[in-house]
Scaffold this active site. Structure first.
Site, PDB file in Angstrom:
ATOM      1  N   ASP A  10       0.864  -1.180   0.000  1.00 20.87           N
ATOM      2  CA  ASP A  10       0.000   0.000   0.000  1.00 20.87           C
ATOM      3  C   ASP A  10       0.898   1.227   0.000  1.00 20.87           C
ATOM      4  O   ASP A  10       2.116   1.129   0.207  1.00 20.87           O
ATOM      5  CB  ASP A  10      -0.919  -0.004   1.222  1.00 20.87           C
ATOM      6  CG  ASP A  10      -1.861   1.200   1.260  1.00 20.87           C
ATOM      7  OD1 ASP A  10      -2.403   1.554   0.202  1.00 20.87           O
ATOM      8  OD2 ASP A  10      -2.028   1.801   2.339  1.00 20.87           O
ATOM      9  N   SER A  11       0.280   2.383  -0.175  1.00 17.14           N
ATOM     10  CA  SER A  11       1.048   3.624  -0.139  1.00 17.14           C
ATOM     11  C   SER A  11       1.510   3.959   1.270  1.00 17.14           C
ATOM     12  O   SER A  11       2.408   4.783   1.447  1.00 17.14           O
ATOM     13  CB  SER A  11       0.207   4.781  -0.692  1.00 17.14           C
ATOM     14  OG  SER A  11      -0.943   4.985   0.111  1.00 17.14           O
ATOM     15  N   CYS A  73      -4.526  -1.149  -1.904  1.00 15.68           N
ATOM     16  CA  CYS A  73      -4.565   0.289  -2.154  1.00 15.68           C
ATOM     17  C   CYS A  73      -5.641   0.569  -3.181  1.00 15.68           C
ATOM     18  O   CYS A  73      -5.593   0.048  -4.302  1.00 15.68           O
ATOM     19  CB  CYS A  73      -3.202   0.750  -2.667  1.00 15.68           C
ATOM     20  SG  CYS A  73      -3.117   2.500  -3.137  1.00 15.68           S
ATOM     21  N   GLU A 152      -2.329   8.736   8.326  1.00 20.23           N
ATOM     22  CA  GLU A 152      -0.874   8.584   8.380  1.00 20.23           C
ATOM     23  C   GLU A 152      -0.261   9.352   9.546  1.00 20.23           C
ATOM     24  O   GLU A 152       0.807   8.989  10.034  1.00 20.23           O
ATOM     25  CB  GLU A 152      -0.250   9.062   7.061  1.00 20.23           C
ATOM     26  CG  GLU A 152      -0.541   8.152   5.876  1.00 20.23           C
ATOM     27  CD  GLU A 152       0.168   6.818   5.960  1.00 20.23           C
ATOM     28  OE1 GLU A 152       1.295   6.765   6.485  1.00 20.23           O
ATOM     29  OE2 GLU A 152      -0.420   5.804   5.505  1.00 20.23           O
ATOM     30  N   CYS A 186     -10.723   3.322  -0.228  1.00 22.02           N
ATOM     31  CA  CYS A 186      -9.301   3.446   0.107  1.00 22.02           C
ATOM     32  C   CYS A 186      -9.101   2.675   1.397  1.00 22.02           C
ATOM     33  O   CYS A 186      -9.888   2.810   2.338  1.00 22.02           O
ATOM     34  CB  CYS A 186      -8.924   4.911   0.288  1.00 22.02           C
ATOM     35  SG  CYS A 186      -7.250   5.172   0.947  1.00 22.02           S
ATOM     36  N   HIS A 188      -7.146   3.079   3.740  1.00 23.94           N
ATOM     37  CA  HIS A 188      -6.932   3.922   4.920  1.00 23.94           C
ATOM     38  C   HIS A 188      -8.253   4.233   5.631  1.00 23.94           C
ATOM     39  O   HIS A 188      -8.283   4.433   6.849  1.00 23.94           O
ATOM     40  CB  HIS A 188      -6.282   5.254   4.530  1.00 23.94           C
ATOM     41  CG  HIS A 188      -4.818   5.183   4.247  1.00 23.94           C
ATOM     42  ND1 HIS A 188      -4.326   4.658   3.078  1.00 23.94           N
ATOM     43  CD2 HIS A 188      -3.732   5.582   4.977  1.00 23.94           C
ATOM     44  CE1 HIS A 188      -3.003   4.743   3.084  1.00 23.94           C
ATOM     45  NE2 HIS A 188      -2.624   5.295   4.228  1.00 23.94           N
TER      46      HIS A 188
END
Length: 271
Positions: A10-11, A73, A152, A186, A188
């Site tokens: 993933d990012s 992702c 993040e 997403c 996240h």
């Protein structure tokens, strides 16, 4: 059986939603996880850049001889074409199709919302996939570019006023629509599940791409006779492209386990 690890990338931190679900249902499987924390977010990049990053991420995982690759992702899943991964010698999945299949199955009125990064929403991939299953579906998409930075930076605790206001700003427009299902497009975003569910209450079913993708992986490995068998499961390994400390702090809270010694920094540019 196939006792090689599963590769997940993933990012940044979002892909841990897939890791957590995989460990819940496939506890003996080893996972090699890469979070591209030095280049997060992918969602505001061009399609060409996203595809270049993806190719590097996949090459990194392939260096560990993984048996399957999971692009955990939403941005990658929406912007990387099948022809670009068809040469892989191991099975591959993104998070888009498992999430879409679930949304189409549970939606009663066919009005489905999608939230994602700017690149994901701009691609139109979720809408195309939904209408491929339910041609009569109405799809309403909104990008939420600040969600990934919030996650993040560890701003996921209930009561965080900045996060509350940001979620309200992005999701309030959905309240004038008749959606009964919302895809968190997403990985996240499920870390903000409580904030998001506060907006919709019990009136909208939230689709967690991490959970749906983990079950897809389980079904694939089971039907292909590729599950781990043995008495000596190996520990997960985590790799990041930026500082280890920031990743560990939030990851440990989410996974509810100590990651000391399991996280390493690598130079993704070498791949």
């Amino acid at each position: 059986m196939d006792n090689r690890p599963i590769g997940v990338f993933d990012s940044g931190l979002g892909g841990l939603t897939v890791v957590k679900e995989l460990k819940n249902i496939l506890p003996d499987e080893q996972i090699i996880y890469f979070g591209d924390t030095g280049r997060v977010p992918y969602g505001n990049r061009s399609r060409e850049t996203i595809r270049r990053y993806t190719a590097q991420d996949i090459r990194l995982l392939q260096s560990f001889d993984v048996k399957m690759i999971v692009a955990a992702c939403g941005t990658v899943s929406a912007n990387v074409l099948e022809k670009e991964i068809e040469g892989l010698k191991v099975p591959y999945t993104g998070v888009l199709l498992p999430a879409v299949q679930s949304a189409c199955a549970v939606s009663t009125n066919g009005v489905i919302g999608v939230i994602g990064t700017t690149a994901t929403v701009r691609s139109g991939a979720y809408g195309k996939a939904i209408r491929g299953i339910r041609p009569d579906a109405k799809v309403i998409g909104h990008d939420c570019p600040l969600f990934v930075p919030l996650v993040e930076n560890g701003m996921v605790e209930r009561g965080n006023r900045i996060t509350e206001l940001t979620v309200q700003m992005y999701l309030t427009p959905f309240l004038t629509e008749d959606i009964d299902t919302l895809i968190m497009g997403c990985t996240h975003y499920p870390l903000l599940y409580g904030f998001i569910s506060d907006i919709f209450g019990n009136h909208v079913t939230l689709i967690d791409p991490g959970k749906e993708t983990a079950h897809y992986v389980q079904n694939y490995l089971t039907s292909s006779n590729m599950l781990f068998e043995g008495d000596d499961p190996q520990p997960n390994r985590y790799f990041v492209s930026d500082t280890v400390d920031g990743f560990c702090e939030t990851a440990e809270k989410f996974l509810q386990r100590d990651l000391n010694g399991q996280v390493e920094r690598i130079m993704i540019e070498d791949y």
